[in-house]
Motif scaffolding. Structure first.
Motif, PDB file in Angstrom:
ATOM      1  N   THR A   1      12.874  23.154  14.310  1.00  0.00           N
ATOM      2  CA  THR A   1      12.156  23.835  13.224  1.00  0.00           C
ATOM      3  C   THR A   1      12.928  23.835  11.908  1.00  0.00           C
ATOM      4  N   SER A   2      14.195  23.435  11.923  1.00  0.00           N
ATOM      5  CA  SER A   2      14.992  23.537  10.698  1.00  0.00           C
ATOM      6  C   SER A   2      14.524  22.556   9.626  1.00  0.00           C
ATOM      7  N   ILE A   3      13.985  21.398  10.037  1.00  0.00           N
ATOM      8  CA  ILE A   3      13.475  20.409   9.083  1.00  0.00           C
ATOM      9  C   ILE A   3      12.017  20.126   9.425  1.00  0.00           C
ATOM     10  N   PRO A   4      11.065  20.574   8.625  1.00  0.00           N
ATOM     11  CA  PRO A   4       9.643  20.362   8.916  1.00  0.00           C
ATOM     12  C   PRO A   4       9.280  18.880   8.852  1.00  0.00           C
ATOM     13  N   PRO A   5       8.163  18.499   9.441  1.00  0.00           N
ATOM     14  CA  PRO A   5       7.707  17.109   9.350  1.00  0.00           C
ATOM     15  C   PRO A   5       7.512  16.682   7.900  1.00  0.00           C
ATOM     16  N   LEU A   6       7.927  15.452   7.593  1.00  0.00           N
ATOM     17  CA  LEU A   6       7.763  14.810   6.291  1.00  0.00           C
ATOM     18  C   LEU A   6       8.549  15.499   5.180  1.00  0.00           C
ATOM     19  N   GLU A   7       9.519  16.326   5.536  1.00  0.00           N
ATOM     20  CA  GLU A   7      10.272  17.085   4.543  1.00  0.00           C
ATOM     21  C   GLU A   7      11.019  16.166   3.582  1.00  0.00           C
ATOM     22  N   ASP A   8      11.493  14.998   4.077  1.00  0.00           N
ATOM     23  CA  ASP A   8      12.303  14.117   3.246  1.00  0.00           C
ATOM     24  C   ASP A   8      11.469  13.046   2.531  1.00  0.00           C
ATOM     25  N   TRP A   9      10.143  13.144   2.590  1.00  0.00           N
ATOM     26  CA  TRP A   9       9.282  12.168   1.915  1.00  0.00           C
ATOM     27  C   TRP A   9       9.236  12.435   0.415  1.00  0.00           C
ATOM     28  N   PRO A  10       9.040  11.413  -0.398  1.00  0.00           N
ATOM     29  CA  PRO A  10       8.778  11.655  -1.825  1.00  0.00           C
ATOM     30  C   PRO A  10       7.554  12.559  -1.986  1.00  0.00           C
ATOM     31  N   ASP A  11       7.605  13.462  -2.943  1.00  0.00           N
ATOM     32  CA  ASP A  11       6.535  14.447  -3.091  1.00  0.00           C
ATOM     33  C   ASP A  11       5.171  13.796  -3.278  1.00  0.00           C
ATOM     34  N   ASP A  12       5.111  12.734  -4.085  1.00  0.00           N
ATOM     35  CA  ASP A  12       3.804  12.136  -4.362  1.00  0.00           C
ATOM     36  C   ASP A  12       3.200  11.491  -3.119  1.00  0.00           C
ATOM     37  N   LEU A  13       4.050  10.893  -2.267  1.00  0.00           N
ATOM     38  CA  LEU A  13       3.536  10.271  -1.053  1.00  0.00           C
ATOM     39  C   LEU A  13       3.094  11.327  -0.045  1.00  0.00           C
TER      40      LEU A  13
ATOM     41  N   GLU B   1       2.004  14.323  -0.701  1.00  0.00           N
ATOM     42  CA  GLU B   1       0.758  14.919  -1.184  1.00  0.00           C
ATOM     43  C   GLU B   1      -0.430  13.983  -0.988  1.00  0.00           C
ATOM     44  N   THR B   2      -0.179  12.672  -1.045  1.00  0.00           N
ATOM     45  CA  THR B   2      -1.250  11.695  -0.857  1.00  0.00           C
ATOM     46  C   THR B   2      -1.699  11.615   0.586  1.00  0.00           C
ATOM     47  N   VAL B   3      -0.757  11.773   1.517  1.00  0.00           N
ATOM     48  CA  VAL B   3      -1.011  11.459   2.926  1.00  0.00           C
ATOM     49  C   VAL B   3      -1.245  12.684   3.800  1.00  0.00           C
ATOM     50  N   ALA B   4      -0.423  13.716   3.639  1.00  0.00           N
ATOM     51  CA  ALA B   4      -0.361  14.790   4.629  1.00  0.00           C
ATOM     52  C   ALA B   4      -1.496  15.799   4.464  1.00  0.00           C
ATOM     53  N   GLU B   5      -2.476  15.739   5.340  1.00  0.00           N
ATOM     54  CA  GLU B   5      -3.545  16.730   5.385  1.00  0.00           C
ATOM     55  C   GLU B   5      -3.101  17.949   6.178  1.00  0.00           C
ATOM     56  N   LEU B   6      -2.306  17.714   7.216  1.00  0.00           N
ATOM     57  CA  LEU B   6      -1.889  18.805   8.110  1.00  0.00           C
ATOM     58  C   LEU B   6      -0.610  18.393   8.820  1.00  0.00           C
ATOM     59  N   ALA B   7       0.368  19.274   8.891  1.00  0.00           N
ATOM     60  CA  ALA B   7       1.615  19.013   9.613  1.00  0.00           C
ATOM     61  C   ALA B   7       1.977  20.254  10.413  1.00  0.00           C
ATOM     62  N   VAL B   8       2.137  20.107  11.722  1.00  0.00           N
ATOM     63  CA  VAL B   8       2.410  21.253  12.591  1.00  0.00           C
ATOM     64  C   VAL B   8       3.509  20.907  13.589  1.00  0.00           C
ATOM     65  N   ILE B   9       4.199  21.956  14.054  1.00  0.00           N
ATOM     66  CA  ILE B   9       5.167  21.823  15.144  1.00  0.00           C
ATOM     67  C   ILE B   9       4.669  22.693  16.286  1.00  0.00           C
ATOM     68  N   LEU B  10       4.515  22.103  17.459  1.00  0.00           N
ATOM     69  CA  LEU B  10       4.016  22.807  18.635  1.00  0.00           C
ATOM     70  C   LEU B  10       5.029  22.730  19.764  1.00  0.00           C
TER      71      LEU B  10
ATOM     72  N   ALA C   1       0.829  -1.203   0.000  1.00  0.00           N
ATOM     73  CA  ALA C   1       0.000   0.000   0.000  1.00  0.00           C
ATOM     74  C   ALA C   1       0.866   1.256   0.000  1.00  0.00           C
ATOM     75  N   VAL C   2       1.967   1.238   0.762  1.00  0.00           N
ATOM     76  CA  VAL C   2       2.871   2.389   0.797  1.00  0.00           C
ATOM     77  C   VAL C   2       3.627   2.517  -0.511  1.00  0.00           C
ATOM     78  N   VAL C   3       4.163   1.406  -0.991  1.00  0.00           N
ATOM     79  CA  VAL C   3       4.952   1.429  -2.222  1.00  0.00           C
ATOM     80  C   VAL C   3       4.104   1.887  -3.408  1.00  0.00           C
ATOM     81  N   GLN C   4       2.850   1.415  -3.448  1.00  0.00           N
ATOM     82  CA  GLN C   4       1.975   1.740  -4.570  1.00  0.00           C
ATOM     83  C   GLN C   4       1.132   2.994  -4.340  1.00  0.00           C
ATOM     84  N   ARG C   5       1.269   3.614  -3.148  1.00  0.00           N
ATOM     85  CA  ARG C   5       0.539   4.855  -2.835  1.00  0.00           C
ATOM     86  C   ARG C   5      -0.973   4.667  -2.956  1.00  0.00           C
ATOM     87  N   ARG C   6      -1.499   3.588  -2.391  1.00  0.00           N
ATOM     88  CA  ARG C   6      -2.931   3.315  -2.501  1.00  0.00           C
ATOM     89  C   ARG C   6      -3.528   3.042  -1.123  1.00  0.00           C
ATOM     90  N   ASP C   7      -4.806   3.384  -0.985  1.00  0.00           N
ATOM     91  CA  ASP C   7      -5.579   3.093   0.231  1.00  0.00           C
ATOM     92  C   ASP C   7      -4.965   3.711   1.487  1.00  0.00           C
TER      93      ASP C   7
END
Length: 514
Positions: free
Chosen positions: A91-103, A105-114, A70-76
């Motif tokens: 704060t220098s590296i935001p969450p999911l910064e090193d993820w492939p762009d397509d993944l 965009e598929t997964v991240a609805e919201l990413a915050v640092i508190l 599911a992760v490899v194929q970006r499905r479900d």
């Protein structure tokens, strides 16, 4: 007690019934797109040939690549919120910064640092900002987000903030599923955050999949509890797996290695698991797969939860062979092997056809490959053998030849003699070693944390870590009376103050009721 082991691979779904450790029935069935119907068919075939009634089976163990795929194929994958507790640091590296762009965009609805998080010795980086958390809860409700990952700095050592935020969000966002990073990843903020986010994205799929597995088994009259294989060769309950699906990653090759150890009687060896699409190689150390000592990439994401040290190459029974035999794989016909290979009446030249033409295997109709030029067969065999020898060499830690155990449905590709192997061992039931590995698995628990020895003794710190690992194993389904410590690792960390030590403890126990 009778155990039913199932392993869902990319090409075949294997099922094996063990009674008192002996194989009494087994079956293979092509893996189906929906996974569940392939499981249903394989188990149905086993039960049809078994001398036992379904009610006599005490436990069902299942290994699956469903969540990895599911992760490899970006499905479900679910849309998730990723919450990091680390302000004013991190704060220098935001969450999911090193993820492939397509993944991302598929997964991240919201990413915050508190604000939040701790130093390893318990000192706060900053107190939690409850007003910001209330705003976050409102935003999650507004967006309809129902799964989230929470990661706090040094939460494996000091879980206070991570736990508090997870409980707050669960209470204020109805139906929210929260993954806490300390329950999955090890020390290392970014990799642990990545592991938690992947898990959160898979939780809704895991809940649906586990229910489908249970429904398929119920329709076959199986009332035994269902367990899923973890990536360290041990088991977890179906309910536990629905909460932590990432722990199933790489469980397929791990099951094969555990099965190879049991079937061969060897505790230290190289294992080659040859399937329809890939060959997975790993090293057995003390009967268990050697763990990777580095971060592992899953679908392009760097993670640091426990994973076996497995090297995969695109070589299997369904691998496509070039017209001149100089190339074999990585493309494969996969689960369509029985339809597309020449020996089965198809039109595609595969590695299985080469094995039959060379006399390494006997199946299908050999007359359909009689036209293959001998030089093409020889060249393809040389290519296959060279790639297997290179894989063995990459797994060895010594120049000396080592025993090599060959398992998997595509093991007919492997010759009786390979460079770098002291002997090539083909144990009985090698074709379904993966399902056997699932059936005989135990249950584990692991703790990896940094502790300060200021104000406590080394013995007290180790005792606490062992107790937490024991609790994790029992929660995953271990019999409390059988849990034993199999590994303790202490690493002094000179660059941190307060006499810091990294402690890793692993325990293993027998399946409760098994």
């Amino acid at each position: 007690m009778a155990r039913l082991g199932i392993d869902v691979g990319g090409t075949n779904t294997d099922a094996v019934l063990l009674d008192r450790g002996e194989v009494i029935a087994w079956a293979k069935h092509p893996t189906t797109p929906d996974v569940s119907s392939g499981i249903f068919a394989a188990v149905r075939d086993v039960l049809a040939h078994a001398p036992l009634a379904p009610r006599e089976i005490s436990a069902v163990m299942l290994g699956t690549t469903h969540f990895t795929n599911a992760v490899v194929q970006r499905r479900d994958l679910a849309h998730i919120a990723v919450i990091r507790l680390g302000l004013p640091a991190t704060t220098s590296i935001p969450p999911l910064e090193d993820w492939p762009d397509d993944l991302r965009e598929t997964v991240a609805e919201l990413a915050v640092i508190l604000p939040g998080g701790h130093q390893f010795d318990g000192r706060e980086i900053a107190p939690l900002d409850w007003q910001a958390l209330e705003q976050l809860a409102r935003e999650l409700r507004r967006r309809g987000v129902d799964t989230a990952a929470v990661t706090a700095v040094f939460s494996p050592a000091v879980p206070k903030h991570e736990d508090a935020v997870a409980e707050f969000l669960t209470a204020h966002v109805p139906g929210l599923r929260v993954t806490r990073s300390r329950e999955i990843g090890r020390i290392g903020l970014l990799e642990r955050e990545n592991a938690a986010a992947l898990n959160a994205a898979l939780v809704p799929l895991a809940e649906q999949t586990v229910r489908a597995f249970q429904q398929a088994l119920s329709e076959l009259g199986l009332e035994a509890p269902l367990y899923l294989s973890q990536n360290d060769g041990t088991l977890m309950t179906a309910e536990f797996a629905a909460r932590y699906p990432v722990l199933t990653f790489a469980s397929g090759p791990t099951n094969s290695m555990r099965g190879a150890a049991v079937l061969s009687g060897l505790r230290d060896a190289i294992v080659l698991d040859v399937g329809g699409t890939t060959t997975d190689g790993g090293a057995l150390v003390g009967g268990f797969p050697r763990e990777a000592s580095f971060a592992v990439m899953i679908g392009g994401v760097r993670t640091n939860f426990r994973m076996p040290d497995v090297v995969s190459i695109g070589l299997g029974g369904g691998s496509l062979v070039g017209p001149d035999g100089a190339t074999v794989g990585p493309q494969s016909v996969g689960f369509r092997l029985n339809e597309e290979a020449l020996v089965f009446g198809g039109s595609t030249l595969t590695a299985s056809d080469i094995a039959v033409a060379a006399g390494r295997a006997r199946f299908g109709d050999p007359s359909r490959i009689a036209h293959l030029p001998p030089n093409v067969v020889r060249r393809a065999l040389t290519t296959i053998d060279q790639r297997l020898s290179e894989l063995i060499d990459s797994l060895k830690t010594t120049r000396a030849a080592v025993p090599v155990i060959v398992v998997g449905g595509g093991s007919v590709l492997v010759p009786d003699h390979l460079e770098g192997a002291s002997e090539v061992i083909r144990p009985p039931h090698a074709a379904v070693a993966n399902a056997i590995g699932a059936a005989i698995a135990q249950v584990s628990g692991e703790i990896d944390r940094i502790v300060s020895l200021e104000g406590q003794t080394r013995e007290a710190a180790l005792t606490a870590a062992c107790a937490d690992a024991r609790r994790a194993a029992i929660e995953a389904g271990a019999d409390p009376g059988s849990v034993t410590v199999v590994e303790i690792e202490e690493i002094p960390i000179a660059y941190l103050p307060s006499n810091a030590v990294r402690v890793r403890v692993k325990v293993v126990g027998d399946l409760r009721g098994g």
